[in-house]
Write a protein that holds these residues in place. Structure first.
Motif, PDB file in Angstrom:
ATOM      1  N   ASN A 275      49.406  73.457  70.910  1.00 17.86           N
ATOM      2  CA  ASN A 275      49.943  72.242  70.673  1.00 17.86           C
ATOM      3  C   ASN A 275      50.280  72.229  69.121  1.00 17.86           C
ATOM      4  O   ASN A 275      49.481  71.995  68.388  1.00 17.86           O
ATOM      5  CB  ASN A 275      48.949  71.275  70.874  1.00 17.86           C
ATOM      6  CG  ASN A 275      49.615  69.708  70.831  1.00 17.86           C
ATOM      7  OD1 ASN A 275      50.763  69.588  70.244  1.00 17.86           O
ATOM      8  ND2 ASN A 275      48.854  68.842  71.006  1.00 17.86           N
ATOM      9  N   SER A 276      51.663  72.534  68.949  1.00 15.48           N
ATOM     10  CA  SER A 276      52.141  72.518  67.422  1.00 15.48           C
ATOM     11  C   SER A 276      52.285  71.084  66.812  1.00 15.48           C
ATOM     12  O   SER A 276      52.478  71.219  65.674  1.00 15.48           O
ATOM     13  CB  SER A 276      53.217  73.600  67.346  1.00 15.48           C
ATOM     14  OG  SER A 276      54.377  72.879  68.017  1.00 15.48           O
TER      15      SER A 276
ATOM     16  N   GLU B 156      42.263  81.342  64.531  1.00 15.32           N
ATOM     17  CA  GLU B 156      41.912  79.825  65.511  1.00 15.32           C
ATOM     18  C   GLU B 156      42.874  79.113  65.087  1.00 15.32           C
ATOM     19  O   GLU B 156      43.278  78.539  66.207  1.00 15.32           O
ATOM     20  CB  GLU B 156      40.616  79.690  64.880  1.00 15.32           C
ATOM     21  CG  GLU B 156      40.053  78.222  65.709  1.00 15.32           C
ATOM     22  CD  GLU B 156      38.750  77.948  64.845  1.00 15.32           C
ATOM     23  OE1 GLU B 156      38.329  76.878  65.643  1.00 15.32           O
ATOM     24  OE2 GLU B 156      38.135  78.285  63.979  1.00 15.32           O
ATOM     25  N   LEU B 157      43.384  78.908  63.976  1.00 17.03           N
ATOM     26  CA  LEU B 157      44.789  78.430  63.825  1.00 17.03           C
ATOM     27  C   LEU B 157      45.836  78.460  64.758  1.00 17.03           C
ATOM     28  O   LEU B 157      46.401  77.578  65.242  1.00 17.03           O
ATOM     29  CB  LEU B 157      45.230  78.070  62.222  1.00 17.03           C
ATOM     30  CG  LEU B 157      44.441  77.322  61.058  1.00 17.03           C
ATOM     31  CD1 LEU B 157      44.593  77.914  59.803  1.00 17.03           C
ATOM     32  CD2 LEU B 157      44.276  75.884  61.548  1.00 17.03           C
TER      33      LEU B 157
ATOM     34  N   VAL C  70      43.915  73.718  55.798  1.00 22.01           N
ATOM     35  CA  VAL C  70      44.709  73.910  56.952  1.00 22.01           C
ATOM     36  C   VAL C  70      46.366  73.831  56.475  1.00 22.01           C
ATOM     37  O   VAL C  70      46.952  74.826  57.124  1.00 22.01           O
ATOM     38  CB  VAL C  70      44.605  72.891  58.093  1.00 22.01           C
ATOM     39  CG1 VAL C  70      45.681  72.695  59.182  1.00 22.01           C
ATOM     40  CG2 VAL C  70      43.038  72.668  58.516  1.00 22.01           C
ATOM     41  N   GLU C  71      46.671  73.104  55.749  1.00 22.97           N
ATOM     42  CA  GLU C  71      48.312  72.976  55.347  1.00 22.97           C
ATOM     43  C   GLU C  71      48.489  74.379  54.463  1.00 22.97           C
ATOM     44  O   GLU C  71      49.479  74.872  54.710  1.00 22.97           O
ATOM     45  CB  GLU C  71      48.626  71.711  54.382  1.00 22.97           C
ATOM     46  CG  GLU C  71      48.286  70.483  55.408  1.00 22.97           C
ATOM     47  CD  GLU C  71      48.350  69.189  54.390  1.00 22.97           C
ATOM     48  OE1 GLU C  71      48.135  69.365  53.391  1.00 22.97           O
ATOM     49  OE2 GLU C  71      48.561  68.224  54.903  1.00 22.97           O
ATOM     50  N   ALA C  72      47.518  74.717  53.578  1.00 27.27           N
ATOM     51  CA  ALA C  72      47.809  75.752  52.848  1.00 27.27           C
ATOM     52  C   ALA C  72      47.918  77.194  53.614  1.00 27.27           C
ATOM     53  O   ALA C  72      48.900  78.082  53.557  1.00 27.27           O
ATOM     54  CB  ALA C  72      46.812  76.294  51.585  1.00 27.27           C
TER      55      ALA C  72
ATOM     56  N   GLU D 222      44.061  66.827  62.219  1.00 28.71           N
ATOM     57  CA  GLU D 222      43.444  67.036  63.626  1.00 28.71           C
ATOM     58  C   GLU D 222      42.820  68.383  63.611  1.00 28.71           C
ATOM     59  O   GLU D 222      41.818  68.815  64.301  1.00 28.71           O
ATOM     60  CB  GLU D 222      44.261  66.567  64.739  1.00 28.71           C
ATOM     61  CG  GLU D 222      44.672  65.088  64.957  1.00 28.71           C
ATOM     62  CD  GLU D 222      45.784  64.985  65.821  1.00 28.71           C
ATOM     63  OE1 GLU D 222      45.547  64.022  66.622  1.00 28.71           O
ATOM     64  OE2 GLU D 222      46.727  65.563  65.362  1.00 28.71           O
ATOM     65  N   ILE D 223      43.873  69.475  63.264  1.00 25.52           N
ATOM     66  CA  ILE D 223      43.405  70.611  63.358  1.00 25.52           C
ATOM     67  C   ILE D 223      42.147  71.071  62.447  1.00 25.52           C
ATOM     68  O   ILE D 223      41.162  71.649  62.761  1.00 25.52           O
ATOM     69  CB  ILE D 223      44.371  71.618  63.074  1.00 25.52           C
ATOM     70  CG1 ILE D 223      45.592  71.578  63.730  1.00 25.52           C
ATOM     71  CG2 ILE D 223      44.214  73.157  62.688  1.00 25.52           C
ATOM     72  CD1 ILE D 223      46.902  72.136  63.378  1.00 25.52           C
TER      73      ILE D 223
END
Length: 163
Positions: free
Chosen positions: A15-16, A7-8, A34-36, A22-23
């Motif tokens: 949209n990177s 999904e990520l 999300v960052e990890a 937001e993600i």
């Protein structure tokens, strides 16, 4: 790799520039997770690069693109890989694919004009060992590239409505 990673990836492909926050709100993950996950995907080379889609014509630097189809004699023990590696080193080469059908490789190239593309094909591609035949097609107009529609966004026409 799990469903959240997939999904990520889909979100980033679309949209990177979205922030991890937001993600996170889109995926029900906290920002740190999300960052990890993104960092792990970058480290494992699943995410190879972030890029921009540029309308070069509007930027005043339009180029000519061509699709070159190649018939190639594969090399023993290496198949098409060595010739593909050699071709991929040229700055003019934008994409390179092994394909099925009459031809073996499809190369997308660009240059400042048709003469530059023609010189590239005749001086660099056609004379290469193992290239048996080339067919060059000039791209007249692109409507969609890498999943991105290149049409100008126009206001949607309102359809008449009656009872």
């Amino acid at each position: 790799m799990d469903d959240k990673d997939l999904e990520l990836l889909r979100i980033l492909e679309e949209n990177s520039r979205l922030s991890a926050q937001e993600i996170g709100s889109m995926t029900n993950l906290i920002q740190a997770e999300v960052e990890a996950r993104i960092h792990a995907l970058e480290e494992s080379q699943v995410i190879r690069k972030y890029t921009s889609v540029i309308n070069w014509e509007k930027a005043g630097n339009s180029e000519v693109s061509a699709i070159i189809e190649l018939k190639v004699s594969p090399e023993r023990d290496f198949g098409y890989d060595r010739i593909a590696e050699r071709l991929s080193r040229f700055r003019q080469v934008r994409s390179l694919r092994l394909i099925t059908g009459t031809y073996d490789l499809q190369v997308m190239v660009s240059g400042k004009d048709m003469q530059e593309v023609s010189r590239f094909v005749s001086e660099h591609v056609a004379p290469m060992d193992r290239i048996r035949e080339t067919a060059t097609h000039i791209v007249m107009k692109s409507y969609k590239e890498n999943g991105n529609t290149l049409f100008e966004q126009q206001e949607t026409e309102r359809l008449p409505y009656s009872f």
